[in-house]
Every structure is written in structure tokens, then in C-alpha cells.
Design a protein around this motif. Structure first.
Motif, PDB file in Angstrom:
ATOM      1  N   LYS A 183       0.812  -1.213   0.000  1.00  0.00           N
ATOM      2  CA  LYS A 183       0.000   0.000   0.000  1.00  0.00           C
ATOM      3  C   LYS A 183       0.843   1.258   0.000  1.00  0.00           C
ATOM      4  N   HIS A 184       1.944   1.278   0.788  1.00  0.00           N
ATOM      5  CA  HIS A 184       2.737   2.499   0.856  1.00  0.00           C
ATOM      6  C   HIS A 184       3.435   2.773  -0.463  1.00  0.00           C
ATOM      7  N   ILE A 185       3.760   1.702  -1.213  1.00  0.00           N
ATOM      8  CA  ILE A 185       4.383   1.875  -2.517  1.00  0.00           C
ATOM      9  C   ILE A 185       3.364   2.428  -3.510  1.00  0.00           C
ATOM     10  N   GLN A 186       2.122   1.920  -3.439  1.00  0.00           N
ATOM     11  CA  GLN A 186       1.088   2.420  -4.333  1.00  0.00           C
ATOM     12  C   GLN A 186       0.852   3.907  -4.111  1.00  0.00           C
ATOM     13  N   SER A 187       0.783   4.342  -2.839  1.00  0.00           N
ATOM     14  CA  SER A 187       0.531   5.750  -2.563  1.00  0.00           C
ATOM     15  C   SER A 187       1.698   6.613  -3.020  1.00  0.00           C
ATOM     16  N   THR A 188       2.940   6.112  -2.843  1.00  0.00           N
ATOM     17  CA  THR A 188       4.114   6.843  -3.305  1.00  0.00           C
ATOM     18  C   THR A 188       4.082   6.999  -4.815  1.00  0.00           C
ATOM     19  N   LEU A 189       3.750   5.912  -5.505  1.00  0.00           N
ATOM     20  CA  LEU A 189       3.693   5.957  -6.958  1.00  0.00           C
ATOM     21  C   LEU A 189       2.585   6.885  -7.429  1.00  0.00           C
ATOM     22  N   ARG A 190       1.451   6.884  -6.718  1.00  0.00           N
ATOM     23  CA  ARG A 190       0.352   7.774  -7.102  1.00  0.00           C
ATOM     24  C   ARG A 190       0.783   9.234  -6.997  1.00  0.00           C
ATOM     25  N   ARG A 191       1.483   9.574  -5.898  1.00  0.00           N
ATOM     26  CA  ARG A 191       1.976  10.943  -5.747  1.00  0.00           C
ATOM     27  C   ARG A 191       2.976  11.271  -6.840  1.00  0.00           C
ATOM     28  N   PHE A 192       3.810  10.296  -7.177  1.00  0.00           N
ATOM     29  CA  PHE A 192       4.798  10.488  -8.232  1.00  0.00           C
ATOM     30  C   PHE A 192       4.126  10.778  -9.570  1.00  0.00           C
ATOM     31  N   LEU A 193       3.124   9.970  -9.907  1.00  0.00           N
ATOM     32  CA  LEU A 193       2.420  10.162 -11.170  1.00  0.00           C
ATOM     33  C   LEU A 193       1.730  11.516 -11.222  1.00  0.00           C
ATOM     34  N   GLU A 194       1.082  11.886 -10.119  1.00  0.00           N
ATOM     35  CA  GLU A 194       0.386  13.169 -10.096  1.00  0.00           C
ATOM     36  C   GLU A 194       1.364  14.331 -10.242  1.00  0.00           C
ATOM     37  N   GLY A 195       2.518  14.223  -9.557  1.00  0.00           N
ATOM     38  CA  GLY A 195       3.504  15.291  -9.644  1.00  0.00           C
ATOM     39  C   GLY A 195       4.080  15.411 -11.039  1.00  0.00           C
ATOM     40  N   GLU A 196       4.433  14.266 -11.665  1.00  0.00           N
ATOM     41  CA  GLU A 196       4.991  14.289 -13.006  1.00  0.00           C
ATOM     42  C   GLU A 196       3.976  14.800 -14.023  1.00  0.00           C
ATOM     43  N   ALA A 197       2.713  14.402 -13.864  1.00  0.00           N
ATOM     44  CA  ALA A 197       1.684  14.835 -14.812  1.00  0.00           C
ATOM     45  C   ALA A 197       1.499  16.347 -14.754  1.00  0.00           C
ATOM     46  N   SER A 198       1.410  16.906 -13.540  1.00  0.00           N
ATOM     47  CA  SER A 198       1.252  18.347 -13.395  1.00  0.00           C
ATOM     48  C   SER A 198       2.470  19.076 -13.943  1.00  0.00           C
ATOM     49  N   GLY A 199       3.670  18.535 -13.643  1.00  0.00           N
ATOM     50  CA  GLY A 199       4.894  19.133 -14.167  1.00  0.00           C
ATOM     51  C   GLY A 199       4.928  19.099 -15.681  1.00  0.00           C
ATOM     52  N   GLY A 200       4.390  18.039 -16.275  1.00  0.00           N
ATOM     53  CA  GLY A 200       4.347  17.938 -17.735  1.00  0.00           C
ATOM     54  C   GLY A 200       3.485  19.018 -18.356  1.00  0.00           C
ATOM     55  N   LEU A 201       2.361  19.337 -17.723  1.00  0.00           N
ATOM     56  CA  LEU A 201       1.483  20.390 -18.239  1.00  0.00           C
ATOM     57  C   LEU A 201       2.183  21.746 -18.168  1.00  0.00           C
ATOM     58  N   VAL A 202       2.920  21.977 -17.074  1.00  0.00           N
ATOM     59  CA  VAL A 202       3.690  23.223 -16.964  1.00  0.00           C
ATOM     60  C   VAL A 202       4.762  23.270 -18.042  1.00  0.00           C
ATOM     61  N   LEU A 203       5.424  22.137 -18.276  1.00  0.00           N
ATOM     62  CA  LEU A 203       6.486  22.079 -19.275  1.00  0.00           C
ATOM     63  C   LEU A 203       5.954  22.375 -20.671  1.00  0.00           C
ATOM     64  N   LEU A 241      17.230  13.274  -8.945  1.00  0.00           N
ATOM     65  CA  LEU A 241      15.874  12.764  -8.765  1.00  0.00           C
ATOM     66  C   LEU A 241      15.633  11.532  -9.633  1.00  0.00           C
ATOM     67  N   VAL A 242      16.113  11.566 -10.873  1.00  0.00           N
ATOM     68  CA  VAL A 242      15.988  10.404 -11.756  1.00  0.00           C
ATOM     69  C   VAL A 242      16.651   9.187 -11.110  1.00  0.00           C
ATOM     70  N   GLY A 243      17.846   9.372 -10.574  1.00  0.00           N
ATOM     71  CA  GLY A 243      18.550   8.268  -9.936  1.00  0.00           C
ATOM     72  C   GLY A 243      17.822   7.730  -8.716  1.00  0.00           C
ATOM     73  N   LEU A 244      17.253   8.633  -7.913  1.00  0.00           N
ATOM     74  CA  LEU A 244      16.486   8.207  -6.744  1.00  0.00           C
ATOM     75  C   LEU A 244      15.267   7.388  -7.159  1.00  0.00           C
ATOM     76  N   GLU A 245      14.571   7.842  -8.215  1.00  0.00           N
ATOM     77  CA  GLU A 245      13.384   7.126  -8.691  1.00  0.00           C
ATOM     78  C   GLU A 245      13.753   5.748  -9.220  1.00  0.00           C
ATOM     79  N   ILE A 246      14.855   5.685  -9.969  1.00  0.00           N
ATOM     80  CA  ILE A 246      15.294   4.395 -10.503  1.00  0.00           C
ATOM     81  C   ILE A 246      15.622   3.434  -9.367  1.00  0.00           C
ATOM     82  N   LYS A 247      16.386   3.905  -8.374  1.00  0.00           N
ATOM     83  CA  LYS A 247      16.778   3.035  -7.260  1.00  0.00           C
ATOM     84  C   LYS A 247      15.558   2.565  -6.473  1.00  0.00           C
ATOM     85  N   ARG A 248      14.655   3.513  -6.174  1.00  0.00           N
ATOM     86  CA  ARG A 248      13.468   3.132  -5.390  1.00  0.00           C
ATOM     87  C   ARG A 248      12.611   2.124  -6.132  1.00  0.00           C
ATOM     88  N   GLU A 249      12.353   2.380  -7.407  1.00  0.00           N
ATOM     89  CA  GLU A 249      11.489   1.470  -8.164  1.00  0.00           C
ATOM     90  C   GLU A 249      12.129   0.093  -8.320  1.00  0.00           C
TER      91      GLU A 249
END
Length: 398
Positions: free
Chosen positions: A8-28, A75-83
């Protein structure tokens, strides 16, 4: 056959990750459009002159591309290691589909680019430009469709893009490294050894890692290896698991998670948009329509548009046909095609590799045009597929 469910904690982390990346993509998206408009407006001279203002030893553009982007790579490296250790890529059953699709999605764009530029040895240096996928842009587009796209497909796209980033890091390290300074490389090895020692000693405070990380960046910058890779090196030494029995007993409070959560918003809403604004601006003045037919431009655009579709979709189709893997849950082949097109949005990492591959500003402009054209068409076609098959799926369900 159903895939294993992440904790469950991994799912919530991934959900926050997806939401953050999606919002950042719209700004980009907005920032990229603003950069192009600025570069072709009455402010163009001010825009380009400002990027070449020197602040200490580096120009403003180099501070953005070499220093701030090192934080992006951290950040990319942290995401790769965590996943890889604690997330959606922590087992081979979860890695095989996005991993194979990412490999196919890097191979075929490179082959298409090489096919277009085979007769020009100097242009072949850019073979890796269309191999990248911009995770923020791609997730920004797919997020526009909400529940019409199954979450399993969004997770597949995020996992594929993370593995794609790992591939891009390896490519940059192997193929876009300048003449090496052995003394600086030796210093880099010493700092990495100290960082590894901190990790093995279970030092959970972040500040020693970050202070040494600054020194690591200076040494990597001096070594001839691109300075941004210092971010990935540092990320791999950040502890993921806290010391058992400490107050930080929850995995979500490990140093890696704390740093990753702290970096997400600054990277998504400041660093990447700054990079996009500083590098997406290309003046169209004096450019003829013939530039779109040049092998370099067409190789990049076709590599992103067709290479990603063929590589990602083709690999998934083969694996599913052989029974080695399964389509993401509740996803249709039409939605997979749309997602494969979205992998052709190569904006941030493609621009980054393009700047490493070519020093000539006029060639860089052609690179930018190819990236913008390929990414735009890929994004539009991906959105059309997802919209069409999303509605069809909804109609069927009703």
C-alpha cells in the motif's frame, strides 16, 4: 494471470509520483510554447543574450544545463533506485514488460535515425537523440484523460520511462563523455567511496551526503564526464532503508524517500521548466521549409514518431503473443498504441542529448526542430488514440 499487487505504501508513493509528473508535464508544455514564442518575438535578442551572460565561471545556460540539471538527474537516480528495490520494478515479473518495451523503444528510433543519416558521419553522432522519452510530458498528456485510461497503463508508462531514463544515463556516460582528467576521476572515486562508506555505516542524516554531493559534482565536472551524472552517482548512495529500531521505522521515512519527496516539486515546477525555457527556444527566422526534409531533422522526427511506436508496441505485441507477459490490466490494444505514441515525446532528455551531441548552434536549431516536430506529432497521435479508444471502452462498459 494477475500481476502481484504492490504494498500500500508503494502504491501511494507511486500515485503521488504520477500526479507530480503529470502536473509538471502540463507546466512544461506551456513553458516550451513560451520559449518558442519568445525566440520569435521582439524579445528574441534579449532572450538569447541573457542565456550567454556569465555568472562566475559558467554562462547562465551552462549553470542551468550542467548544475541545475544535475539535481534533475539526482531525482531520476532516486526514482530508478526506489522502483528497482522497493517499487513497481522490484521483481522480474514487473520489470519484463516495461523493460523490454523500453529497450525496443530505444533500439528502433536509433536505427531509423541512422538509416536517415548513414551517409553523413558527423550527423551519426546524434543517433541517441530520438531514443529518449520525456516522462513529465508523456504523463502530462495521459493525465488529461483521467479515468478513461486505466491506472495500470499509466504505471506501465511511468515504469517504461524510468527504465528509459536509466538507458539514457548509460548512453550519456558511454558515448557523450569528453577527454578524461584522470586526477579528477580519482577524486570522484574517493568521494564515491566515502559516500558508500556512509551508506554501509547506516548514516541516515541527509546533510553529509548532500555536502559530499556538491564536491562530487565539481570533480565530475572537471573529469570530462558530463557533470549531471554526478546526480545519478549520488542517488545510488542514498540509503533506502532506515536503521531497524530507529524512530524512522517506516520505509516511507527513509533518507531516499525524504530527499525524493523534497525534490519533486522544485524539479517538476522549477528546474525542468527552466531547462525547457532555456533550450526549447529556436528562431524560425530565415529557415525554409527545406529544413524539415533534411536527414538530421527527419531522422529525429521519424525516430520519435515511428521508432517509438514500432519499438514499444512491437515489443509488447511479441511478448504478449508468446505468453511471456500480459497487457496492463483493463488496457486495450488501441490504448497501448496511444501510449506507445506518447513514448515518442522526447522533449527534455532528447534536447539534453542533442546539446551534448552537437556544438554548432545552427545544427542544434535543426535538432530542436526535429525534436519539437516529432514530440508534437507523437503527442497529438497518442492523444487521439487514447481519446478514441477511451470513449469506445466507456461506451462498451455502459
Amino acid at each position: 494471470m494477475s500481476l502481484p499487487i504492490a504494498p500500500k505504501h508503494i502504491q501511494s508513493t507511486l500515485r503521488r509520483f504520477l500526479e507530480g509528473e503529470a502536473s509538471g508535464g502540463l507546466v512544461l508544455m506551456a513553458v516550451a510554447a513560451l520559449a518558442i514564442l519568445t525566440a520569435n518575438s521582439s524579445f528574441a535578442e534579449t532572450y538569447f543574450d541573457a542565456l550567454h551572460i556569465y555568472l562566475g565561471p559558467l554562462s547562465l545556460q551552462h549553470w542551468i544545463n550542467d548544475a541545475l540539471m544535475a539535481v534533475f538527474f539526482l531525482l531520476v537516480g532516486l526514482e530508478i533506485k526506489r522502483e528497482m528495490l522497493d517499487g513497481q520494478l522490484s521483481s522480474w515479473s514487473r520489470r519484463i514488460l516495461p523493460g523490454a518495451a523500453a529497450a525496443g523503444g530505444m533500439l528502433f528510433p536509433a536505427l531509423i535515425y541512422v538509416a536517415f543519416n548513414w551517409s553523413d558521419p558527423s550527423a551519426l553522432r546524434g543517433w541517441a537523440i530520438p531514443t529518449a522519452t520525456d516522462i513529465a510530458f508523456a504523463l502530462g498528456v495521459i493525465s488529461l484523460f483521467g479515468s478513461r485510461v486505466p491506472s495500470s497503463l499509466k504505471i506501465f508508462l511511468a515504469a517504461l520511462a524510468i527504465i528509459d531514463d536509466l538507458g539514457a544515463v548509460i548512453v550519456i556516460a558511454l558515448f557523450y563523455t569528453a577527454d578524461l582528467n584522470l586526477w579528477a576521476l580519482g577524486g570522484t572515486a574517493v568521494v564515491l567511496a566515502v559516500l558508500y562508506g556512509l551508506n554501509r555505516s547506516k548514516v541516515m542524516a541527509l546533510w553529509p551526503y548532500l555536502i559530499l554531493g556538491v564536491g562530487l559534482w565539481v570533480l565530475v565536472f572537471a573529469s570530462g564526464v558530463h557533470a549531471t551524472l554526478a546526480g545519478v552517482m549520488l542517488a545510488l548512495t542514498i540509503p533506502l532503508k532506515p536503521t531497524p529500531g530507529t524512530p524512522e521505522a517506516d520505509d516511507a521515512e527513509s533518507p531516499l524517500h525524504r530527499l525524493e519527496n523534497g525534490l519533486h516539486k522544485p524539479v517538476a515546477f522549477l528546474i525542468v521548466p527552466l531547462f525547457g525555457f532555456a533550450n526549447a527556444g529556436v528562431s524560425l527566422a530565415g529557415l525554409s521549409m527545406g529544413v524539415f526534409a533534411e536527414p538530421l531533422t527527419m531522422g529525429i522526427a521519424a525516430g520519435l514518431m515511428l521508432g517509438k511506436l514500432i519499438g514499444v508496441m512491437g515489443t509488447v505485441a511479441v511478448l504478449v503473443k508468446l505468453g511471456i507477459a500480459y497487457l496492463p490490466a483493463s488496457a486495450s490494444w488501441g490504448q497501448m498504441a496511444g501510449t506507445s505514441f506518447l513514448c515518442g515525446i522526447g522533449f527534455t532528455m532528447s534536447l539534453f542529448i542533442g546539446l551534448l551531441a552537437f556544438d554548432d548552434p545552427s545544427v542544434q536549431d535543426h535538432v530542436k526542430i526535429g525534436i519539437l516536430l516529432g514530440s508534437l506529432v507523437s503527442g497529438v497521435l497518442g492523444a487521439i488514440c487514447l481519446a478514441a479508444f477511451g470513449r469506445r471502452q466507456g461506451a462498451t462498459a455502459s
